[in-house]
Design a protein around this motif. Structure first.
Motif, PDB file in Angstrom:
ATOM      1  N   ALA A 260       5.909 -20.652  17.569  1.00  0.00           N
ATOM      2  CA  ALA A 260       5.887 -20.757  16.219  1.00  0.00           C
ATOM      3  C   ALA A 260       6.282 -19.443  15.454  1.00  0.00           C
ATOM      4  N   GLU A 261       6.660 -19.377  14.190  1.00  0.00           N
ATOM      5  CA  GLU A 261       7.164 -18.445  13.240  1.00  0.00           C
ATOM      6  C   GLU A 261       6.358 -18.605  12.171  1.00  0.00           C
ATOM      7  N   ILE A 262       5.836 -17.293  11.633  1.00  0.00           N
ATOM      8  CA  ILE A 262       5.175 -17.403  10.451  1.00  0.00           C
ATOM      9  C   ILE A 262       5.809 -16.175   9.496  1.00  0.00           C
ATOM     10  N   GLN A 263       6.030 -16.356   8.281  1.00  0.00           N
ATOM     11  CA  GLN A 263       6.796 -15.784   7.343  1.00  0.00           C
ATOM     12  C   GLN A 263       6.549 -15.452   6.065  1.00  0.00           C
ATOM     13  N   TRP A 264       6.322 -14.426   5.631  1.00  0.00           N
ATOM     14  CA  TRP A 264       6.003 -13.823   4.605  1.00  0.00           C
ATOM     15  C   TRP A 264       7.022 -13.113   3.567  1.00  0.00           C
ATOM     16  N   PRO A 265       7.281 -13.573   2.255  1.00  0.00           N
ATOM     17  CA  PRO A 265       8.273 -13.011   1.355  1.00  0.00           C
ATOM     18  C   PRO A 265       7.718 -11.812   0.960  1.00  0.00           C
ATOM     19  N   ILE A 266       8.431 -10.708   1.141  1.00  0.00           N
ATOM     20  CA  ILE A 266       7.479  -9.197   0.658  1.00  0.00           C
ATOM     21  C   ILE A 266       8.507  -8.300  -0.203  1.00  0.00           C
ATOM     22  N   ALA A 267       8.293  -7.430  -0.791  1.00  0.00           N
ATOM     23  CA  ALA A 267       9.224  -6.496  -1.444  1.00  0.00           C
ATOM     24  C   ALA A 267       8.725  -5.147  -1.021  1.00  0.00           C
ATOM     25  N   ILE A 268       9.558  -4.125  -0.439  1.00  0.00           N
ATOM     26  CA  ILE A 268       8.965  -2.845  -0.304  1.00  0.00           C
ATOM     27  C   ILE A 268       9.405  -2.005  -1.367  1.00  0.00           C
ATOM     28  N   VAL A 269       8.218  -1.470  -2.046  1.00  0.00           N
ATOM     29  CA  VAL A 269       8.333  -0.852  -3.399  1.00  0.00           C
ATOM     30  C   VAL A 269       8.750   0.659  -3.212  1.00  0.00           C
ATOM     31  N   GLN A 270       8.454   1.282  -2.022  1.00  0.00           N
ATOM     32  CA  GLN A 270       8.618   2.595  -2.001  1.00  0.00           C
ATOM     33  C   GLN A 270       8.757   2.653  -0.262  1.00  0.00           C
ATOM     34  N   PRO A 271       9.726   3.646   0.154  1.00  0.00           N
ATOM     35  CA  PRO A 271       9.899   4.008   1.501  1.00  0.00           C
ATOM     36  C   PRO A 271       8.551   4.542   2.006  1.00  0.00           C
ATOM     37  N   SER A 272       8.044   3.927   3.131  1.00  0.00           N
ATOM     38  CA  SER A 272       6.796   4.309   3.727  1.00  0.00           C
ATOM     39  C   SER A 272       6.611   4.069   5.155  1.00  0.00           C
ATOM     40  N   THR A 273       5.702   4.595   5.875  1.00  0.00           N
ATOM     41  CA  THR A 273       5.387   4.140   7.116  1.00  0.00           C
ATOM     42  C   THR A 273       4.019   3.375   7.114  1.00  0.00           C
TER      43      THR A 273
END
Length: 590
Positions: free
Chosen positions: A478-491
């Motif tokens: 199976a595959e599970i997917q979330w739409p996200i936005a990286i707002v700041q370069p981070s670890t």
């Protein structure tokens, strides 16, 4: 030295003898109490013969009662309108789950207005207008938050709640806990203006209430089936508990000389869920008729707002402009209210407000104009599931006589007004369902199963639509997917919450942007069901259980912008893998 001591002692005496002096010289405090699924008929004030709500009844005697007060037919839309003074569709909110409850961060909330005026701001209870910063309470103007951001909660006893971004253990019944936190907030901030938003989650399901409240109603025959009688007994117990906690807050204000400089509001967010007493009104929760959106609303300000019953139609959209008006806060030029300032109407017994249309809207996942209503004077036009109606509420409050054929011109006028309104309030579109991660203000972001899309051999545990707190049962790849936005370069450090008796060896591959982590599940995890003290067992909501944690390690994301977080699951075993959520925690900034 003696002069200084005398001055200090004199100030001390003033504080003892005249404790309200300082209060009167500053803007009023505000406490806004909002209950969940408490219908018009869930009060002794409105004629309920079984339920006694003496604290609310007393408040009505000392308040302005808005006798024809409208909200939306369901939770999140009402909350968006209360918080902004605008119709919910204009704020990006359309429904109650899977991101449709998210209010755009750009909206200026009542908390932001009070905070900008120097108020301490606190929210205690059910938010339901966005789970992630900047759509959560901290991003929308609240200094302090204790509660939950979803549309419902799974356990009302000794539960975990979110406190300013982290989960904490609580002790006791949830409404009591939230009231304790509210009073603690007031105590901490009583020497400065404060705004406390108290959105209690009772009497929303699950059907949980302490014995001493349930026992008041458990043996009453309300005229329904045995199961429905138990539901009503539980709901009335929750309502009685809410009323007692309203009494605690009002008593605290009185004992601490805050009563005369504190505005207190009490209202509910929609009509009752399920069959029970609701006066003469047609429909309940989710209905566009009177019973779905007509609720009691009281506004108390001792010595300022006269006790009275106000019969003109008012609504949730009026609360923010009214409260900032009463507090003397200048309205931001950026705000375009749909509601009106009722200050003069409340303060002056002779004042009236201009006639206007008030609109109601209800939808599901697909946003349409199929279900809605408009109230104009004595008339209410409705459209619901293909059936249109026109009713004269003065002559026919129960909406039994459809006048659409007798008054076709009036019907068409109001239908056109509704369609024009719908086009206007939806012109800006709806909230971006992308989940932002990387904000320093919210280092921990949970990607919950119900916020995702998925494909493959999996399904939700409790409900086909995946309500809040639900999770996936995975029986194959199976595959599970979330739409996200990286707002700041981070670890970020990633952890997966999972369970399963025979899942050791299943392969989990997480991809965010161009970064991929691949791990095997090293051990099985047999979940332990947590206590579920439902009086009537829940039907569509998941029960709580314990979860195992798969540590996925770190991922560094230097790029900004919109992307996806995807989990690919490769099943090695025949056992069912349960997937609850992916927890991301920002651990540094690149």
């Amino acid at each position: 030295m003696k002069t200084v001591i005398k001055y200090i002692f004199g100030c001390y005496l003033l504080g003892i003898l005249f404790p309200t002096f300082a209060q009167e010289k500053r803007p009023p405090n505000v406490i806004l109490i909002l209950t969940d699924d408490q219908g018009w008929g869930d009060f002794s004030y409105t004629g309920n013969e079984f339920l006694k709500t003496p604290h609310f009844d007393q408040m009505t005697e000392e308040s302005a009662v808005l006798d024809h007060f409208y909200v939306s037919p369901v939770c999140a839309p009402t909350r968006a309108s209360v918080l902004t003074g605008r119709y919910h569709l204009r704020t990006g909110v359309s429904f109650v789950t899977r991101g449709r409850e998210n209010m755009r961060a750009e909206e200026i909330t009542i908390a932001e207005a009070f905070k900008s005026a120097g108020y301490a701001t606190g929210c205690f209870g059910k938010w339901h207008n966005g789970a992630h910063y900047p759509e959560n309470p901290q991003g929308q103007g609240f200094d302090t938050f204790l509660g939950f951001t979803s549309g419902h909660w799974s356990n009302y006893f000794d539960t975990q709640l979110e406190y300013n971004g982290e989960m904490v253990e609580t002790k006791g019944y949830i409404t009591d806990v939230l009231t304790d936190a509210t009073i603690e907030f007031i105590e901490k901030n009583k020497d400065q203006p404060f705004f406390a938003y108290v959105p209690f989650n009772a009497p929303h399901t699950p059907y949980q209430v302490p014995d001493k409240y349930y026992d008041l109603y458990k043996d009453i025959d309300f005229g329904y089936s045995e199961k429905q009688n138990k539901k009503i007994a539980t709901i009335y117990g929750m309502c009685k508990n809410v009323d007692d906690n309203l009494g605690r807050i009002r008593q605290y204000l009185k004992e601490n000389n805050l009563e005369e400089n504190t505005i207190v509001l009490f209202l509910s967010d929609n009509g009752p869920q399920g069959d029970r007493y609701n006066g003469p009104w047609r429909g309940g929760k989710t209905s566009v008729h009177e019973g779905g959106s007509l609720v009691p609303c009281t506004i108390q300000w001792k010595g300022k707002i006269p006790s009275s019953v106000k019969t003109q139609s008012t609504a949730h959209i009026d609360l923010m402009p009214t409260l900032i008006g009463l507090a003397g806060i200048e309205k931001s030029q950026q705000i375009q209210f749909d509601g009106i300032d009722l200050s003069k109407y409340l303060l002056d017994s002779k004042a009236v407000i201009e006639d206007r249309n008030l609109y109601t809207h209800m939808t599901g996942f697909e946003i349409t104009a199929e279900r809605g209503a408009v109230r104009q004077g004595d008339y209410r036009f409705t459209t619901e599931f293909g059936e249109k109606g026109l009713y004269n509420l003065k002559e026919d409050p129960s909406e039994k006589k459809n006048l659409i054929d007798q008054l076709p011109n009036k019907s068409k006028e109001l239908e056109n007004a509704f369609l024009d309104w719908y086009k206007d309030v939806t012109a800006s579109g709806f909230s971006d369902l992308r989940i932002p991660i990387g904000y320093s203000e919210s280092k921990r972001v949970v990607l919950a199963a119900h916020e995702s899309s998925a494909k493959g051999d999996l399904k939700f545990k409790a409900n086909v639509n995946g309500w809040a707190h639900d999770w996936y049962l995975v029986d194959g790849d199976a595959e599970i997917q979330w739409p996200i936005a990286i707002v700041q370069p981070s670890t970020f450090h990633l952890q997966l919450k999972y369970a399963g008796d025979v899942v050791k060896g299943d392969i989990i591959e997480v991809t965010i942007g161009h970064q991929t982590i691949k791990k095997k599940i090293r051990k099985n995890y047999t979940p332990t069901p947590l206590p579920t003290p439902d009086r009537v067992m829940r039907e569509q909501e998941a029960k709580e259980q314990t979860w195992g944690t798969l540590d996925l390690g770190k991922v560094s994301l230097p790029e900004l912008g919109k992307t996806t977080c995807e989990i690919k699951i490769q099943k090695v075993n025949k056992g069912t893998l349960e997937v609850k959520e992916l927890i991301t925690r920002r651990i540094d900034t690149l």
